[in-house]
Design a protein around this motif. Structure first.
Motif, PDB file in Angstrom:
ATOM      1  N   ALA A   2      52.272 -34.189-113.962  1.00 14.62           N
ATOM      2  CA  ALA A   2      52.818 -33.490-115.092  1.00 14.62           C
ATOM      3  C   ALA A   2      54.670 -33.977-114.813  1.00 14.62           C
ATOM      4  CB  ALA A   2      53.108 -32.064-114.635  1.00 14.62           C
ATOM      5  N   TRP A   3      55.107 -34.103-113.855  1.00 10.63           N
ATOM      6  CA  TRP A   3      56.296 -34.704-113.647  1.00 10.63           C
ATOM      7  C   TRP A   3      56.934 -35.355-114.771  1.00 10.63           C
ATOM      8  CZ3 TRP A   3      59.194 -39.038-111.972  1.00 10.63           C
ATOM      9  CH2 TRP A   3      60.598 -38.754-111.093  1.00 10.63           C
ATOM     10  N   ARG A   4      57.877 -35.376-115.072  1.00 10.23           N
ATOM     11  CA  ARG A   4      59.114 -36.483-115.644  1.00 10.23           C
ATOM     12  C   ARG A   4      60.064 -36.386-115.267  1.00 10.23           C
ATOM     13  NH1 ARG A   4      54.342 -36.804-116.038  1.00 10.23           N
ATOM     14  NH2 ARG A   4      53.019 -37.445-118.239  1.00 10.23           N
ATOM     15  N   LYS A   5      60.976 -37.477-115.045  1.00 10.89           N
ATOM     16  CA  LYS A   5      62.501 -37.183-114.860  1.00 10.89           C
ATOM     17  C   LYS A   5      63.486 -37.164-115.991  1.00 10.89           C
ATOM     18  CE  LYS A   5      65.680 -40.867-113.504  1.00 10.89           C
ATOM     19  NZ  LYS A   5      65.872 -43.043-112.856  1.00 10.89           N
ATOM     20  N   GLU A   6      62.792 -37.784-117.417  1.00  7.21           N
ATOM     21  CA  GLU A   6      64.065 -36.867-118.196  1.00  7.21           C
ATOM     22  C   GLU A   6      63.005 -35.551-118.837  1.00  7.21           C
ATOM     23  OE1 GLU A   6      66.553 -37.573-118.352  1.00  7.21           O
ATOM     24  OE2 GLU A   6      66.787 -39.693-117.320  1.00  7.21           O
ATOM     25  N   GLY A   7      63.948 -34.459-119.754  1.00  8.64           N
ATOM     26  CA  GLY A   7      63.182 -33.324-120.349  1.00  8.64           C
ATOM     27  C   GLY A   7      63.938 -33.552-121.626  1.00  8.64           C
ATOM     28  N   SER A   8      62.769 -32.959-122.281  1.00  4.13           N
ATOM     29  CA  SER A   8      63.130 -33.012-123.596  1.00  4.13           C
ATOM     30  C   SER A   8      62.075 -31.538-123.699  1.00  4.13           C
ATOM     31  CB  SER A   8      63.022 -33.780-124.551  1.00  4.13           C
ATOM     32  OG  SER A   8      62.340 -34.127-125.030  1.00  4.13           O
ATOM     33  N   ASP A   9      62.214 -30.686-125.102  1.00  4.10           N
ATOM     34  CA  ASP A   9      60.997 -30.119-125.549  1.00  4.10           C
ATOM     35  C   ASP A   9      59.787 -30.615-126.352  1.00  4.10           C
ATOM     36  OD1 ASP A   9      62.613 -27.871-125.365  1.00  4.10           O
ATOM     37  OD2 ASP A   9      62.660 -27.010-127.161  1.00  4.10           O
ATOM     38  N   ALA A  10      61.045 -32.324-127.089  1.00  3.95           N
ATOM     39  CA  ALA A  10      59.095 -33.549-127.840  1.00  3.95           C
ATOM     40  C   ALA A  10      58.755 -34.000-126.962  1.00  3.95           C
ATOM     41  CB  ALA A  10      59.898 -33.903-128.724  1.00  3.95           C
ATOM     42  N   LEU A  11      59.194 -34.553-125.471  1.00  9.19           N
ATOM     43  CA  LEU A  11      58.421 -35.121-124.168  1.00  9.19           C
ATOM     44  C   LEU A  11      57.388 -34.085-124.161  1.00  9.19           C
ATOM     45  CD1 LEU A  11      57.739 -37.432-122.788  1.00  9.19           C
ATOM     46  CD2 LEU A  11      60.029 -36.387-121.574  1.00  9.19           C
ATOM     47  N   GLN A  12      57.988 -32.687-123.395  1.00 12.50           N
ATOM     48  CA  GLN A  12      57.254 -32.345-122.354  1.00 12.50           C
ATOM     49  C   GLN A  12      56.191 -30.789-123.415  1.00 12.50           C
ATOM     50  OE1 GLN A  12      59.848 -29.130-119.440  1.00 12.50           O
ATOM     51  NE2 GLN A  12      59.158 -31.346-118.482  1.00 12.50           N
ATOM     52  N   ALA A  13      56.037 -30.996-124.583  1.00 12.80           N
ATOM     53  CA  ALA A  13      54.936 -31.095-125.499  1.00 12.80           C
ATOM     54  C   ALA A  13      53.983 -31.938-125.518  1.00 12.80           C
ATOM     55  CB  ALA A  13      55.365 -30.533-126.455  1.00 12.80           C
ATOM     56  N   GLU A  14      54.278 -33.203-125.095  1.00 10.11           N
ATOM     57  CA  GLU A  14      53.211 -34.140-124.958  1.00 10.11           C
ATOM     58  C   GLU A  14      52.315 -33.726-123.918  1.00 10.11           C
ATOM     59  OE1 GLU A  14      54.860 -37.620-125.696  1.00 10.11           O
ATOM     60  OE2 GLU A  14      55.462 -37.532-127.350  1.00 10.11           O
ATOM     61  N   VAL A  15      53.427 -33.983-122.670  1.00 13.64           N
ATOM     62  CA  VAL A  15      52.622 -33.502-120.934  1.00 13.64           C
ATOM     63  C   VAL A  15      52.086 -32.406-121.635  1.00 13.64           C
ATOM     64  CG1 VAL A  15      53.192 -33.461-118.535  1.00 13.64           C
ATOM     65  CG2 VAL A  15      54.612 -34.921-120.628  1.00 13.64           C
ATOM     66  N   LYS A  16      52.063 -30.928-121.760  1.00  5.03           N
ATOM     67  CA  LYS A  16      51.661 -29.908-122.117  1.00  5.03           C
ATOM     68  C   LYS A  16      50.129 -30.484-122.653  1.00  5.03           C
ATOM     69  CE  LYS A  16      50.994 -25.718-123.807  1.00  5.03           C
ATOM     70  NZ  LYS A  16      51.852 -24.766-124.842  1.00  5.03           N
ATOM     71  N   ALA A  17      49.849 -30.971-123.840  1.00  7.05           N
ATOM     72  CA  ALA A  17      49.043 -31.486-124.008  1.00  7.05           C
ATOM     73  C   ALA A  17      48.326 -32.335-123.588  1.00  7.05           C
ATOM     74  CB  ALA A  17      48.910 -32.490-126.139  1.00  7.05           C
ATOM     75  N   GLU A  18      48.753 -33.414-122.841  1.00  9.39           N
ATOM     76  CA  GLU A  18      48.387 -33.998-122.111  1.00  9.39           C
ATOM     77  C   GLU A  18      47.385 -33.379-120.747  1.00  9.39           C
ATOM     78  OE1 GLU A  18      50.595 -37.452-120.574  1.00  9.39           O
ATOM     79  OE2 GLU A  18      50.504 -37.955-122.967  1.00  9.39           O
ATOM     80  N   ALA A  19      47.409 -32.465-121.080  1.00 11.37           N
ATOM     81  CA  ALA A  19      47.306 -31.995-119.239  1.00 11.37           C
ATOM     82  C   ALA A  19      46.140 -30.301-119.988  1.00 11.37           C
ATOM     83  CB  ALA A  19      48.697 -30.410-119.356  1.00 11.37           C
ATOM     84  N   LEU A  20      46.469 -29.881-120.925  1.00  6.20           N
ATOM     85  CA  LEU A  20      45.420 -29.168-121.465  1.00  6.20           C
ATOM     86  C   LEU A  20      43.836 -30.286-121.535  1.00  6.20           C
ATOM     87  CD1 LEU A  20      47.317 -27.015-123.575  1.00  6.20           C
ATOM     88  CD2 LEU A  20      46.554 -26.274-121.804  1.00  6.20           C
ATOM     89  N   ALA A  21      44.396 -31.454-122.194  1.00  4.75           N
ATOM     90  CA  ALA A  21      43.023 -31.468-122.465  1.00  4.75           C
ATOM     91  C   ALA A  21      42.183 -32.693-121.369  1.00  4.75           C
ATOM     92  CB  ALA A  21      43.682 -33.267-123.014  1.00  4.75           C
TER      93      ALA A  21
END
Length: 375
Positions: free
Chosen positions: A46-65
C-alpha cells in the motif's frame, strides 16, 4: 494458532533490503518459534512515495480487490485464521486488507509498529491518515515499536488495546562473532557506520557524521562504512579517503564478523524509528555513539551501552565521540554492557515473548468486544 500476516509498508520478499523488511521477517520467525502457523496472506504494497486523495483512492480500490481475492480463496479452501496481523501501518501505508478480512470472518486483528502523525490529517496524506485511523479503531491490539509513538496513538486507540513492542533481533550470530573475534579497543579507534546510501534521512545522517568527524580530524580514528545506494558518490566525497574503508553493501551473513572487528558504532540516526544496526552493533559487543531520535533511547541505555546526543547536533555528537576516542577503555565498557543488554531484552526469545503477549491481548479483547471503559 493460525495467523495471517501482511506488511503494507514493504512485503517480506521485497528486493531492496531494509530494517523494515528485516523486522517483518523477524516477527514471522518469532511467531513460528512459538509454534504458530503463519501464512503470508498478501504481498500487496500500500505504500506510496507521493500522496493525494485520487492516488490513495486507487490504492484503496486495489487493496479491497485483493481482500476479495483472499476471501474467495479462504472460502474455497476452508482456511480461517485465528488472527490477522499487520506489520507497519501509517499514513503512507494504510491497511485496508486486514480490517476487511477481520470483519468478514470475525477475526481478531492486531497491528505491530503503528505510528500516527496528526499533522497529516490535512493535506496530501489526509486520505491515508484517515484510512490508517480506521484500521487502528478496528484493531484489537496495537503495538508501537517505541515509546515516542504512544501519545499520538493514544488519541485513536483505546488504552487497553495499546502497548509497546520493543524491536528485537536474532542475536546469536553477533554474540558468537564478538566472543570469537572482538579485540580490546586501542588507538586509533576503529569506528563503524552501517547504513543504506539513499536520498533523504540516510544521506543526512552521513552528512552529520562527516561534519562530526571533521571536528575530530586531529584525533586518532579510522572509519569503516558498510552500505551502498544511489547517493554513494556524494556520501563518500564527504570523508577523507585516507581515513575510511568503504566495503559497500554486504550480505546479512557477513555482517557479524565485520561488527566484531570494530570498537564503536557511530550513527547520527536522523529520523530513525529505532535503528536495527544499533541492535546489531550492541549484540556484537559494540557500544554506540548516536543521535537521540525517536526509539533510540528504547534500545540504547544512555551512559551504559552508548552515548546519545540531540538529533542532528554535530558538536554534541562530536563531544560524545571525543570522550571515547580519548579513553578507548570506555569503548570496551560500553560494548560489554551492550552485549548483555541485547541478550536480556532484545533477543529473539525476548521478542517472541512480547509478541505472544500481544497475540493474547488481541484474542482477549476481540472476545470481550471492542468497547473499553477506560478509553
Amino acid at each position: 494458532m493460525k495467523i495471517a500476516f501482511t506488511a503494507p509498508m514493504k512485503p517480506l520478499d521485497h528486493p531492496v533490503p531494509s530494517g523494515d523488511r528485516t523486522m517483518g521477517r523477524l516477527i514471522v520467525r518469532a511467531l513460528e518459534s512459538l509454534g504458530h502457523e503463519v501464512t503470508i496472506a498478501s504481498r500487496f504494497r500500500a505504500w506510496r512515495k507521493e500522496g493525494s486523495d485520487a492516488l490513495q483512492a486507487e490504492v484503496k480500490a486495489e487493496a479491497l480487490a485483493e481482500a476479495e481475492r483472499i476471501a474467495a480463496d479462504w472460502e474455497r479452501t476452508g482456511y480461517r485464521p485465528d488472527l490477522f496481523l499487520t506489520y507497519h501501518l501509517y499514513h503512507k501505508a494504510p491497511d485496508w486488507i486486514g480490517p476487511a478480512l477481520a470483519d468478514r470472518f470475525d477475526l481478531s486483528y492486531a497491528i505491530v509498529e503503528a505510528s500516527r502523525a496528526p499533522k497529516r490529517q490535512r493535506g496530501d496524506w489526509a486520505f491515508g491518515f484517515a484510512a490508517a485511523d480506521v484500521a487502528l479503531a478496528r484493531a484489537d491490539a496495537v503495538a508501537a515499536i517505541h515509546n515516542a509513538d504512544l501519545d499520538c496513538l493514544a488519541a485513536a486507540v483505546p488504552h487497553r488495546n495499546l502497548s509497546v513492542l520493543l524491536p528485537f533481533l536474532d542475536a546469536g550470530p553477533f554474540l558468537k562473532a564478538s566472543t570469537a573475534a572482538k579485540p580490546l579497543a586501542a588507538a586509533p579507534l576503529k569506528l563503524l557506520s552501517v547504513g543504506m546510501m539513499r536520498e533523504g534521512d540516510k544521506t543526512r545522517s552521513y552528512e552529520v557524521l562527516a561534519a562530526t568527524l571533521a571536528e575530530l580530524r586531529h584525533q586518532p580514528w579510522h572509519l569503516t562504512i558498510i552500505g551502498d545506494g544511489p547517493m554513494r558518490d556524494h556520501i563518500l566525497s564527504l570523508f577523507p579517503p585516507e581515513r575510511i574503508s568503504f566495503l559497500g553493501a554486504l550480505e546479512p551473513d557477513a555482517l557479524p564478523e565485520h561488527y566484531a572487528r570494530h570498537d564503536l558504532l557511530v550513527w547520527p540516526a536522523i529520523r530513525e524509528a529505532f535503528g536495527l544496526v544499533l541492535l546489531e552493533a550492541q549484540a556484537a559487543g559494540l557500544g554506540v555513539v548516536a543521535g537521540d531520535t525517536f526509539g533510540i533511547p528504547d534500545i540504547v541505555r544512555a551512559g551504559e551501552t552508548g552515548l546519545l546526543s540531540p538529533e542532528g547536533d554535530v558538536s554534541a555528537l562530536a563531544a560524545n565521540l571525543l570522550r571515547v576516542l580519548q579513553e578507548p577503555e570506555l569503548a570496551d565498557r560500553l560494548g560489554f554492557a551492550a552485549r548483555q543488554h541485547i541478550l536480556d531484552f532484545h533477543s529473539l526469545p525476548a521478542g517472541a515473548a512480547r509478541l505472544e503477549a500481544l497475540v493474547e491481548k488481541a484474542l482477549r479483547n476481540h472476545s470481550s468486544g471492542k468497547e473499553s471503559p477506560d478509553k
